[in-house]
Design a protein around this motif. Sequence first.
Motif, mmCIF file in Angstrom:
data_model
loop_
_atom_site.group_PDB
_atom_site.id
_atom_site.type_symbol
_atom_site.label_atom_id
_atom_site.label_comp_id
_atom_site.label_asym_id
_atom_site.label_seq_id
_atom_site.Cartn_x
_atom_site.Cartn_y
_atom_site.Cartn_z
ATOM 1 N N TYR A 183 0.821 -1.202 0.000
ATOM 2 C CA TYR A 183 0.000 0.000 0.000
ATOM 3 C C TYR A 183 0.864 1.266 0.000
ATOM 4 O O TYR A 183 1.921 1.315 0.628
ATOM 5 C CB TYR A 183 -0.953 -0.023 1.195
ATOM 6 N N SER A 184 0.381 2.280 -0.701
ATOM 7 C CA SER A 184 1.116 3.534 -0.850
ATOM 8 C C SER A 184 1.051 4.352 0.428
ATOM 9 O O SER A 184 0.268 4.063 1.344
ATOM 10 C CB SER A 184 0.519 4.346 -1.999
ATOM 11 N N LYS A 185 1.882 5.398 0.478
ATOM 12 C CA LYS A 185 1.876 6.282 1.639
ATOM 13 C C LYS A 185 0.491 6.937 1.812
ATOM 14 O O LYS A 185 0.015 7.115 2.931
ATOM 15 C CB LYS A 185 2.951 7.370 1.479
ATOM 16 N N LYS A 186 -0.131 7.258 0.687
ATOM 17 C CA LYS A 186 -1.457 7.880 0.753
ATOM 18 C C LYS A 186 -2.471 6.916 1.362
ATOM 19 O O LYS A 186 -3.303 7.311 2.191
ATOM 20 C CB LYS A 186 -1.901 8.300 -0.649
ATOM 21 N N GLU A 187 -2.407 5.657 0.962
ATOM 22 C CA GLU A 187 -3.314 4.645 1.518
ATOM 23 C C GLU A 187 -3.023 4.405 2.996
ATOM 24 O O GLU A 187 -3.944 4.213 3.802
ATOM 25 C CB GLU A 187 -3.194 3.350 0.732
ATOM 26 N N GLU A 189 -1.883 6.610 5.028
ATOM 27 C CA GLU A 189 -2.405 7.775 5.740
ATOM 28 C C GLU A 189 -3.900 7.602 6.021
ATOM 29 O O GLU A 189 -4.397 7.979 7.085
ATOM 30 C CB GLU A 189 -2.169 9.041 4.920
ATOM 31 N N GLU A 190 -4.602 6.994 5.065
ATOM 32 C CA GLU A 190 -6.027 6.721 5.259
ATOM 33 C C GLU A 190 -6.226 5.655 6.331
ATOM 34 O O GLU A 190 -7.137 5.755 7.165
ATOM 35 C CB GLU A 190 -6.642 6.266 3.931
ATOM 36 N N LYS A 199 0.242 5.915 11.851
ATOM 37 C CA LYS A 199 0.739 7.256 11.537
ATOM 38 C C LYS A 199 2.090 7.482 12.196
ATOM 39 O O LYS A 199 3.024 8.001 11.576
ATOM 40 C CB LYS A 199 -0.261 8.314 12.009
#
Length: 297
Positions: A183-187, A189-190, A199
């Motif tokens: 999973y990406s950093k954006k995912e 973060e979610e 986090k």
Amino acid sequence: MENFNRLNDLYFKKLLGDKKRKNLTLSFLNGILNKDDKNCFTDISFLDKDNEPLTLDGKLSKLDIRADLNDGTQVDIEVQVCPFKLMAERSLYYWSKMYSEQLEKGAEYKKLKKAIAINLLAFDYLEDEQDWHNIYNLLNEKSHKKLTDHIEIHFLELPKFTLKDMRKIRASEAWIAYFSGKYSKKELEEIAMTTPAIKEAVEFEDTFLQDKIERRAYEQREKAIRDYYSYMSAFKEEGLQQGLQQGLQQGLQQGLQQGIRKVAINLLKANMSIDFISQNTGLNEQEILHLQQLITK
């Protein structure tokens, strides 16, 4: 940093094996062990293993964090990067050591506490299991009742993990999503919106990578792992080639011997002399006489 390996032994131990971040370790353990606010672990003490050597056949592929929890429960978190067929046997062996080391000489058995082994695997191990998280206990074969709750062995297989619903994510899923690298950093973060510890883990990761010394050590360990896989692959390929060559040579030799025997049998049937057959096939007198006996039977 793209393709950052969160199972790298140096990084993993700094993230979950340091008393400065024991809140993250407790979050991981409470999530994996499905603890709620009423029965969760609230404190942890690490067994210092910083002096253990990093060896190619041991710490390169295996990392473990030993700790005692606030109720006396013993826990061992093992990370295994390289595929290993005897994970069950090894996990049981380390569990038994962890369990037996609780008692000093002459101590009573009632002082023994629960011991939990958690195996975080970067490969598929349990072929007959579809779930990514499998728990093993000591059960009666007929009734399936537990003999004791003192033994508990977990296998977490990262390749089998898929996040189904990011809005209903559990703490255990959040941690496995983090370590899986899928999973990406954006995912992430979610995901961190439901699991704040993630986090903090991402923030520590950024700090870790910005430290030149830490990053250099991380890269050296990753290179060692790549070299290990490269050497193993080369050895397997070389062994396969040698096996093929040996098999070919053995096959040719066997075929040649069979052909010679067939020629000798045909010459015997044509009533040629033993001396003549020996000179033209290379077989000795005893071998030719043996073939002659087979013909006459």
